[in-house]
Design an enzyme around this catalytic site. Structure first.
Site, mmCIF file in Angstrom:
data_model
loop_
_atom_site.group_PDB
_atom_site.id
_atom_site.type_symbol
_atom_site.label_atom_id
_atom_site.label_comp_id
_atom_site.label_asym_id
_atom_site.label_seq_id
_atom_site.Cartn_x
_atom_site.Cartn_y
_atom_site.Cartn_z
ATOM 1 N N CYS A 278 0.817 -1.221 0.000
ATOM 2 C CA CYS A 278 0.000 0.000 0.000
ATOM 3 C C CYS A 278 0.846 1.264 0.000
ATOM 4 C CB CYS A 278 -0.893 0.039 1.236
ATOM 5 S SG CYS A 278 -1.452 -1.552 1.830
ATOM 6 N N ASP B 219 -3.603 -2.613 7.514
ATOM 7 C CA ASP B 219 -4.597 -3.532 8.060
ATOM 8 C C ASP B 219 -4.432 -4.969 7.577
ATOM 9 O OD1 ASP B 219 -5.477 -1.228 9.171
ATOM 10 O OD2 ASP B 219 -7.492 -1.275 8.334
ATOM 11 N N CYS C 258 -2.502 3.134 2.733
ATOM 12 C CA CYS C 258 -3.372 2.202 3.436
ATOM 13 C C CYS C 258 -4.493 2.922 4.180
ATOM 14 C CB CYS C 258 -2.566 1.336 4.395
ATOM 15 S SG CYS C 258 -3.512 -0.104 4.965
ATOM 16 N N ASP C 259 -5.487 2.146 4.557
ATOM 17 C CA ASP C 259 -6.810 2.606 5.000
ATOM 18 C C ASP C 259 -6.823 3.835 5.905
ATOM 19 O OD1 ASP C 259 -7.285 0.250 3.725
ATOM 20 O OD2 ASP C 259 -8.362 -0.717 5.359
ATOM 21 N N CYS D 39 -5.225 -2.241 -1.390
ATOM 22 C CA CYS D 39 -6.134 -3.337 -1.746
ATOM 23 C C CYS D 39 -7.090 -2.919 -2.865
ATOM 24 C CB CYS D 39 -6.921 -3.779 -0.523
ATOM 25 S SG CYS D 39 -5.880 -4.421 0.802
ATOM 26 N N GLU E 178 -10.748 -4.580 13.447
ATOM 27 C CA GLU E 178 -11.605 -5.112 12.388
ATOM 28 C C GLU E 178 -11.690 -6.638 12.506
ATOM 29 O OE1 GLU E 178 -9.894 -3.728 8.746
ATOM 30 O OE2 GLU E 178 -10.658 -1.691 8.999
ATOM 31 N N SER F 62 -13.534 -4.784 8.113
ATOM 32 C CA SER F 62 -12.748 -4.358 6.969
ATOM 33 C C SER F 62 -13.684 -3.961 5.838
ATOM 34 C CB SER F 62 -11.852 -5.510 6.516
ATOM 35 O OG SER F 62 -11.351 -5.272 5.223
#
Length: 571
Positions: A53, A85, A126-127, A198, A448, A474
């Protein structure tokens, strides 16, 4: 070009005889007098070697710096942390994930404050790094441009596009005897073939879409996959754009308004995006002093059609949406349908409607539909409320055939126990698995539950078992999975009072989450309830648990803009 620094923060470290010591440091790094006299632009990345990521963000930052220089600014690169994550999932590392969002915002704030930078370009992969950087931008309120590092390319497994979601679900299939060791190994080796976040409409891509819809990112910048060289062009353009924002004094709080937040919620729902948007949008709003909690987000979700057929609920990955016309075409469909506020300002200095003026909806693709022909008439994510969730809860319904579920509770006080039961297949079809004491305070860190939900799907019971939690899911989670249940168990919320066998009813159509217990019985159980201690009695997670608030308001860790007496951008 000659700049007037009399109102820019960097005057405190670069102007006047008393700043000679400060300037000596700049000369030590090879800066020229001309560069010292220009605005200082923080170029913040979440680069690290933890996961794909973030791995390309350093490269993209160099292009941002070129763009800043072309706009007669002086870029100053720095990095902040990320917790990825996919790596943190399924073990205690996941407790660090949400806490990292607020630490990212805090660390960017402290770096900008400490060095008196005048503007900010933030690159995230990333997230949690996406909302973390956006939170910092509106908190500091200096001219800012956000840029997503780009999605990963899809993997190919026996002719099919796959993502890391398929690998998590394959773990469940393997445990159920439906997949061999060799097949699982083959899948894990091909699922993630490049740099990038992702590939489905999980949290990173959801918040990337948000960055354009909310107006903090350049149009089109969220779409191209990470390996594409066009990302470097967008990076350079972002650097130039932030210099124009300095000239025009357009700041994040001019852009992130109530209407812009509604636009952000619209695109999250229309794309079948991550339930985490219902946590991050209230947190961004909190930094602006705008009331926009989980219920406000859910109201927008409920009135928004689901029109982008994206994984995990649909067929396509981020690369497919990019090739079909990207975030801009999705926004065009929503604007034409009357679902976006077109008059919101953006980092281009133009409005949403002006940015989309020349975008033409393409009919030669089936990734994105028009609002007149939606996949479903209401959004891919909906809010729930009831006696089990007085503060609300959230569920992703994109791709779900059955949106009503009633069954007996099977209670677990941590995800590890729930995952062990799923792996051993000791649950029963028709049960509602309850994972509690994993909220913002109780986790601590609101982890998550993808390992558990993916294992259920892999075992073929994703639509036969439901799951509720005061933790999170997630963006890759699918099935009847309800998260963000509040108040959380750690503060005596109703989810902490239920017992095995209690009947839980969930109705995503009506927005209901109830346990079939009387008010009197719940009150009696609350009277008998005792708070629990967790294993984190020192360190960063202890500190986080002391500060964090309810998921309903975004799980924020400070009083927000409403308590401000000054804004950094005005120093």
């Amino acid at each position: 070009m000659k700049w007037d620094k009399s109102k820019l923060p960097s005057r405190h470290v670069s102007v006047g005889p008393e700043r000679a010591p400060h300037r000596s440091y700049y000369y030590a790094m090879g800066m020229t007098e001309a560069e010292i006299n220009q605005p200082f632009v923080g170029v913040a990345t979440c680069w690290n070697e933890a996961a794909p990521c973030n791995i390309s963000l350093s490269r993209q930052a160099q292009s941002v710096k070129k763009g800043v220089k072309e706009g007669f600014g002086t870029p100053r690169e720095f990095t902040t942390i990320t917790v990825t994550d996919g790596i943190a999932m399924g073990h205690e590392g996941m407790k660090s994930s949400l806490a990292s969002r607020d630490l990212i915002a805090d660390s960017v704030e402290l770096t900008m404050r400490g060095h008196c930078y005048d503007a900010l370009v933030g690159l995230a992969g990333c997230d949690k790094s996406l909302p973390g950087l956006m939170m910092a931008m509106v908190r500091l309120n200096v001219p800012s441009v956000f840029m997503y590092g780009g999605s990963i390319l899809p993997g190919k497994f026996r002719g099919q596009d796959v993502t890391v979601q398929n690998v998590f679900e394959a773990v469940g299939a393997h445990a159920a005897g439906k997949m061999s060791d060799e097949d699982l190994h083959e899948l894990e080796c091909v699922a993630c073939p490049s740099a990038g976040s992702c590939g489905g409409q999980f949290t990173a891509n959801t918040m990337a879409c948000v960055s354009e819809a909310i107006g903090l990112a350049l149009p089109g910048s969220a779409g191209a996959p990470a390996p594409y060289l066009s990302r470097d062009e967008y990076a350079a353009a972002s650097g130039k754009a932030v210099m124009e924002l300095i000239k025009k004094n357009i700041r994040p709080r001019d852009i992130v308004t109530r209407k812009a937040l509604e636009n952000a919620a619209v695109i999250a729902s229309a794309s079948g995006g991550s339930t985490n948007a219902a946590l991050h949008l209230p947190a961004i709003a909190h930094e602006c002093g705008i009331d926009f909690d989980i219920h406000a987000v859910a109201d927008v979700f409920r009135r928004t059609p689901y029109i982008a057929d994206m994984k995990p609920g649909g067929k396509y990955v981020a690369k497919d949406m990019f090739e079909a016309g990207g975030v801009q075409m999705l926004m065009k469909a929503l604007l034409d349908g009357g679902y976006l506020h077109g008059d919101c300002m953006t980092v281009t200095g133009k409005t949403i409607a002006e940015n989309l003026k020349d975008v033409v909806f393409r009919t030669d693709q089936d990734v994105i539909r028009t609002t007149k022909n939606p996949i479903t008439p209401t959004g891919g994510v909906v809010g729930l409320r009831g006696n089990l969730a007085p503060q609300g809860a959230i569920v992703k319904v994109a791709g779900m055939k059955n949106q009503v579920f009633t069954g007996p509770a099977r209670v677990f006080d941590c995800e590890e126990d729930a995952f062990a039961a799923v792996e051993a297949r000791t649950y029963k079809e028709g049960e509602v698995l309850v994972i509690r004491y994993v909220g913002p305070r109780g986790g601590p860190g609101m982890p998550e539950m993808l390992s558990t939900t993916a294992a259920l799907y892999g075992q073929g019971v994703g639509d036969k078992v439901a799951l509720i939690t005061d933790g999170r899911f997630s963006g890759a989670t699918r099935g009847f999975c309800v998260g963000h249940v509040g108040p959380e168990a750690a503060v005596g919320g109703p989810i902490g009072l239920i017992k095995d066998g209690d009947i839980i009813e969930m109705d995503a159509i009506k927005g209901i989450l109830n346990v079939k217990l009387s008010d009197e019985e719940l009150a009696k159980r609350k009277n008998d309830w005792k708070p629990r201690t967790n294993n984190f009695q020192a360190g960063a997670l202890w500190k986080y648990a002391q500060q964090v608030g309810d998921a309903e308001k975004g799980a924020v860790t400070h009083p927000g803009a409403k308590a401000e007496t000054h804004v950094y951008g005005d120093i």
